[in-house]
Design an enzyme around this catalytic site. Structure first.
Site, short mmCIF file in Angstrom:
data_model
loop_
_atom_site.label_atom_id
_atom_site.label_comp_id
_atom_site.label_asym_id
_atom_site.label_seq_id
_atom_site.Cartn_x
_atom_site.Cartn_y
_atom_site.Cartn_z
N ASP A 32 1.00 -1.28 -0.07
CA ASP A 32 -0.09 -0.07 0.02
C ASP A 32 0.88 1.20 0.03
O ASP A 32 1.64 1.29 0.70
CB ASP A 32 -0.88 0.08 1.44
CG ASP A 32 -2.04 1.05 1.05
OD1 ASP A 32 -3.11 0.30 0.87
OD2 ASP A 32 -1.89 2.18 0.86
N ILE A 33 0.62 2.18 -0.61
CA ILE A 33 1.40 3.50 -1.01
C ILE A 33 1.31 4.40 0.37
O ILE A 33 2.17 5.07 0.69
CB ILE A 33 0.80 4.11 -2.22
CG1 ILE A 33 1.89 5.27 -2.86
CG2 ILE A 33 -0.50 5.06 -1.77
CD1 ILE A 33 1.52 5.71 -3.99
N ASN A 89 -12.82 -3.21 2.54
CA ASN A 89 -13.61 -2.08 2.58
C ASN A 89 -14.61 -2.07 1.20
O ASN A 89 -14.05 -2.25 0.12
CB ASN A 89 -13.12 -0.60 2.62
CG ASN A 89 -11.90 -0.58 3.86
OD1 ASN A 89 -12.34 -0.98 4.96
ND2 ASN A 89 -10.77 -0.21 3.78
N GLU A 97 -12.08 3.50 -1.03
CA GLU A 97 -11.66 4.38 -1.94
C GLU A 97 -11.33 4.16 -3.39
O GLU A 97 -11.93 4.92 -4.49
CB GLU A 97 -10.35 5.13 -1.36
CG GLU A 97 -10.35 5.71 -0.04
CD GLU A 97 -9.14 6.10 0.48
OE1 GLU A 97 -8.03 5.91 -0.02
OE2 GLU A 97 -9.04 6.13 1.70
N VAL A 98 -11.02 2.93 -3.49
CA VAL A 98 -10.68 2.56 -4.99
C VAL A 98 -11.67 1.41 -5.37
O VAL A 98 -11.89 0.49 -4.75
CB VAL A 98 -9.29 1.79 -5.08
CG1 VAL A 98 -8.98 1.27 -6.57
CG2 VAL A 98 -8.42 2.81 -4.43
N HIS A 102 -10.72 -5.33 -3.64
CA HIS A 102 -9.25 -5.74 -2.88
C HIS A 102 -9.44 -6.23 -1.54
O HIS A 102 -10.23 -5.73 -0.71
CB HIS A 102 -8.17 -4.43 -3.20
CG HIS A 102 -8.86 -3.18 -2.56
ND1 HIS A 102 -9.68 -2.49 -3.15
CD2 HIS A 102 -8.39 -2.56 -1.47
CE1 HIS A 102 -10.15 -1.41 -2.53
NE2 HIS A 102 -9.49 -1.50 -1.36
N HIS A 104 -6.89 -5.81 2.25
CA HIS A 104 -5.87 -5.43 2.76
C HIS A 104 -5.34 -6.45 3.75
O HIS A 104 -6.17 -7.01 4.33
CB HIS A 104 -6.09 -3.93 3.68
CG HIS A 104 -6.83 -2.90 3.13
ND1 HIS A 104 -6.08 -1.75 2.76
CD2 HIS A 104 -7.93 -2.74 2.29
CE1 HIS A 104 -6.86 -0.93 2.16
NE2 HIS A 104 -7.87 -1.53 1.80
P1 AMP Z 1 -9.87 1.24 0.23
O1 AMP Z 1 -10.17 2.43 1.13
O2 AMP Z 1 -10.04 0.08 0.97
O3 AMP Z 1 -10.36 1.38 -1.36
O4 AMP Z 1 -8.20 1.36 0.05
C1 AMP Z 1 -7.52 1.91 -0.95
C2 AMP Z 1 -5.96 1.79 -0.75
O5 AMP Z 1 -5.33 1.82 -1.69
C3 AMP Z 1 -5.62 2.64 0.40
O6 AMP Z 1 -4.99 2.28 1.50
C4 AMP Z 1 -4.51 3.56 -0.56
O7 AMP Z 1 -3.32 3.92 0.47
C5 AMP Z 1 -4.11 2.45 -1.62
N1 AMP Z 1 -3.47 3.15 -2.64
C6 AMP Z 1 -3.83 4.17 -3.62
N2 AMP Z 1 -3.22 4.39 -4.59
C7 AMP Z 1 -2.26 3.52 -4.30
C8 AMP Z 1 -1.06 3.06 -5.42
N3 AMP Z 1 -0.82 3.80 -6.41
N4 AMP Z 1 -0.27 2.09 -4.89
C9 AMP Z 1 -0.58 1.21 -3.83
N5 AMP Z 1 -1.64 1.62 -2.91
C10 AMP Z 1 -2.50 2.70 -3.26
#
Ligand code: AMP
Length: 118
Positions: A32-33, A89, A97-98, A102, A104
């Site tokens: 994770d970034i 999530n 967020e994405v 996925h 974690h």
């Molecule tokens: P979620 O809130 O479960 O959708 O988590 C999305 C996760 O993606 C967050 O923890 C971000 O820090 C992570 N994230 C977003 N962009 C990137 C990226 N380019 N590389 C790695 N992790 C990312």
């Protein structure tokens, strides 16, 4: 509707880089970034699915292959002994967020309460 321009779709296409930990025919795992724990890894399926329920409609084989990859990452990072947490999530209340399904993997310290108390 799945958005082909979400950040994980771009990572899967190789349009943007990631710190890869594991990859097989079904899944990709990378750091994770913005890590929230000493170990914070994301595992994503290679299929286009927004939520777990979306993904589950693709069939038990896909789901099984994906979670086998999650297990493989846990093993490779030797997280069994100290313990770890899996989180998926989903949607607004889940804080997703994405919009690409996925999981974690969080580990490396005591992770505290499962849900923040406000
Ligand atoms: P979620 O809130 O479960 O959708 O988590 C999305 C996760 O993606 C967050 O923890 C971000 O820090 C992570 N994230 C977003 N962009 C990137 C990226 N380019 N590389 C790695 N992790 C990312």
């Amino acid at each position: 509707m799945y958005d082909d321009n979400n950040i994980f779709a771009k990572i899967l296409r190789g349009d943007i880089p990631c710190k890869k930990i594991y990859e097989d025919a079904h899944a990709l795992a990378f750091h994770d970034i913005s890590p929230q724990a000493p170990v914070h890894v994301l595992v994503i399926p290679k299929d286009k699915a927004i939520s777990f329920s979306d993904f589950s409609t693709l069939g038990a084989g896909k789901v099984g292959n994906f979670f086998a990859a999650v297990g493989q990452v846990v093993k490779e990072l030797k997280l069994e002994e100290g313990g770890y947490r899996l989180i998926a999530n989903t949607g607004m209340n889940g804080g997703q967020e994405v919009p690409h399904f996925h999981v974690h993997i969080l580990a490396g310290k005591r992770l505290g309460r499962m849900v923040a108390q406000q």
